[in-house]
Design an enzyme around this catalytic site. Structure first.
Site, PDB file in Angstrom:
ATOM      1  CG  ASP A 351      31.760  -4.681   9.047  1.00 17.23           C
ATOM      2  OD1 ASP A 351      30.979  -4.944   9.975  1.00 17.23           O
ATOM      3  OD2 ASP A 351      32.046  -5.495   8.145  1.00 17.23           O
ATOM      4  CD  GLU A 352      31.510  -4.498   4.341  1.00 17.44           C
ATOM      5  OE1 GLU A 352      32.234  -4.617   3.347  1.00 17.44           O
ATOM      6  OE2 GLU A 352      30.957  -5.470   4.900  1.00 17.44           O
TER       7      GLU A 352
END
Length: 536
Positions: A351-352
């Site tokens: 993620d991210e």
């Protein structure tokens, strides 16, 4: 005389029934998660020190379950029930069918309480329901002057989803062994069966890797706010795995990558592609829908160790995805951790990763999937991983982007439902909450309860869903009291979302039942949030 005798008989009958069970019937007890079927009858069962536990079926599988029941009730009741194959008032009957069948049947009469199931897990979940049928003081840490009476009736039960979990972030703030075990105990009582440990992030690397010792020697030194940090040795981790297994909980380890890797880059600068922390204020969180305060191109270096990081901003770190040494580290980490993780899943994060070029990100995810598969595990990743080609059977964990979840479904892969707006336990209840964030939403208890995974997204059908997981991120969580405040009562709501069919769940019913569950939290000393939505 005949008339007088009839009057006497009627009087005595009324007297007998007036001495029946007091308090709620079985279907009025605070049973959470809500069983599939509950029928009550007009009697009750009293547990006394003279009772014994009868085991029917495989003794080797049933004896630890009887021991668990004894250990659970001993402190509050003072009882230590005899266990054996003879007659007993608590009966555990294992049919010995399919081990993945988590269903059970609980029948309580005036003379006994009998739990029957095809698997040890089913017996364990029946025990949790039986414990909830007794007065809430059954969970007290010291002796109680209580009559241990459970209302009679019959329950037939099985879960809606096979994966019912919670995630505990031990990276932002390090959460030690005893607090993790405490969390496992509370998960087990709610029939949750997967604990996802978020073991690494920008602020800390929390699991010993023997072939890369500086990951913990350097990367485990600190935490959010600059505290001391810490990490689990592999022996610590194996103890957590063992403790969880005894409670039918499978641990899922997460090594977040290629982003959220600053702690690793501080330990081994040779993995750094040349992006380091910029100057400036890093005091806010950058999540979907928020503007970043970081200029990611503001400061470039070459193969230098990153500085240890104690803030909560996200998205600034990445492994060098072109470097073979990166994949050697990943292979070593996955190998060492897989060897001490008996469960099927290995979480690769994903993620991210805002500073990883899209093509590099896809290349990295696909190669890491292969490494995980080589070591005998199934990859789970946050929904961004679905922008790559997922291997068959791999799982995408939906937290933010419905389009990403749709990509996973389109590839034939299942979804783990963790929508941040409903299931993130680190979100504040409202603007007055003493800790927590609110970038996704304020999540009061009713919001955590009133949603259905099968209808939450038009792109995801029930058949696409592996299960439900409630993550607790720890940017603002420093100790057990903080964990309890944000987790309870919402974890009970999310456990019911995962276990009970949406068609049978009812908010008004849940409010009454969770108020009773709150009594058991109080006797345990759990510092839960008393939502104004509930008459505690």
């Amino acid at each position: 005389m005949t008339y007088q005798k009839s009057i006497i008989v009627l009087f005595l009958s009324a007297l007998v029934f007036s001495c029946g069970p007091k308090g709620p019937s079985l279907d009025e007890r605070g049973l959470i998660p809500l069983p599939k079927s509950v029928s009550s009858s007009n009697s009750s069962f009293e547990l006394t020190s003279a009772a014994s536990i009868q085991l029917i079926g495989d003794q080797a599988s049933l004896e630890p379950l009887a021991q668990y029941f004894n250990q659970t009730i001993k402190r509050a009741t003072g009882f230590e029930l005899k266990v054996g194959e003879g007659e007993g008032q608590i009966i555990l009957e294992l049919y010995g069918g399919a081990l993945d069948d988590e269903s059970y049947e609980l029948e309580i009469t005036s003379s006994q309480a009998k739990i029957s199931a095809d698997s040890p897990a089913g017996i364990f979940y029946g025990i949790q329901t039986l414990l909830q049928a007794f007065p809430s003081q059954i969970f007290a840490p010291m002796a109680q002057n209580v009559n241990w009476i459970a209302p009679a009736g019959k329950i037939q039960d099985d879960p809606e989803y096979p994966y019912r979990g919670s995630m505990l972030d031990v990276a932002r703030h390090f959460i030690g062994m005893e607090d993790v075990k405490h969390y496992i105990d509370q998960m087990a009582r709610l029939k949750l069966n997967y604990l996802h440990l978020h073991l690494t992030d920008d602020q800390g690397w929390r699991i010993e890797i023997k072939s890369w010792p500086k990951l913990t020697e350097i990367g485990g030194k600190t935490q959010v706010g600059g505290g001391e940090g810490g990490f689990f040795t592999q022996e610590d981790y194996k103890e957590l795995v063992r403790y969880a297994q005894e409670r039918f909980i499978t641990i899922v380890p997460e090594i977040d990558m290629p982003g959220h890797t600053n702690a690793a880059l501080a330990a081994y600068g040779e993995l750094n592609p040349g992006i380091n922390l910029p100057d400036g204020d890093l005091s806010t969180v950058n999540h979907p829908g928020e503007e970043s305060e970081i200029d990611f191109t503001s400061k470039m270096i070459t193969r230098e160790p990153a500085e240890l990081y104690t803030g909560i901003e996200v998205g600034f770190s990445t492994f060098d995805t072109d470097l073979e040494l990166t994949y050697q580290l990943v292979d070593d980490v996955v190998r060492e951790l897989s060897e001490i993780t008996p469960g099927p899943y290995f979480h690769i994060g994903g993620d991210e990763s805002h500073v990883t070029a899209k093509d590099d990100y896809i290349k990295f995810v696909e190669r890491v999937q292969d490494i995980v598969q080589k070591h005998g595990k199934i990859s789970v990743g946050w929904d961004e991983v679905a922008t790559a080609n997922l291997l068959p059977g791999n799982i995408a964990q939906f937290w933010a982007m419905e389009d990403n979840a749709a990509l996973a479904v389109g590839q034939g892969n299942q979804i783990l439902m963790s929508p941040a707006k409903k299931s993130y336990l680190d979100m504040q209840y409202d603007s007055t909450s003493r800790i927590g964030l609110h970038w996704a939403a304020y999540i009061e208890l009713d919001s955590a309860y009133l949603w259905d995974p099968a209808t939450y997204s038009s792109n995801i059908k029930k058949s696409d869903i592996l299960g439900v997981e409630a993550p607790l991120w720890t940017e603002t969580v420093e100790n057990r009291a903080d964990i309890e405040y944000l987790t309870f009562p919402r974890l009970a709501a999310l456990a019911e979302v995962a276990w009970s069919p949406g068609s049978s769940r009812d908010w008004e019913s849940f409010k009454g039942r969770v108020a009773q569950l709150g009594e058991s939290w109080e006797v345990q000393g759990i510092q839960f949030y008393k939502s104004p939505k509930v008459a505690w």
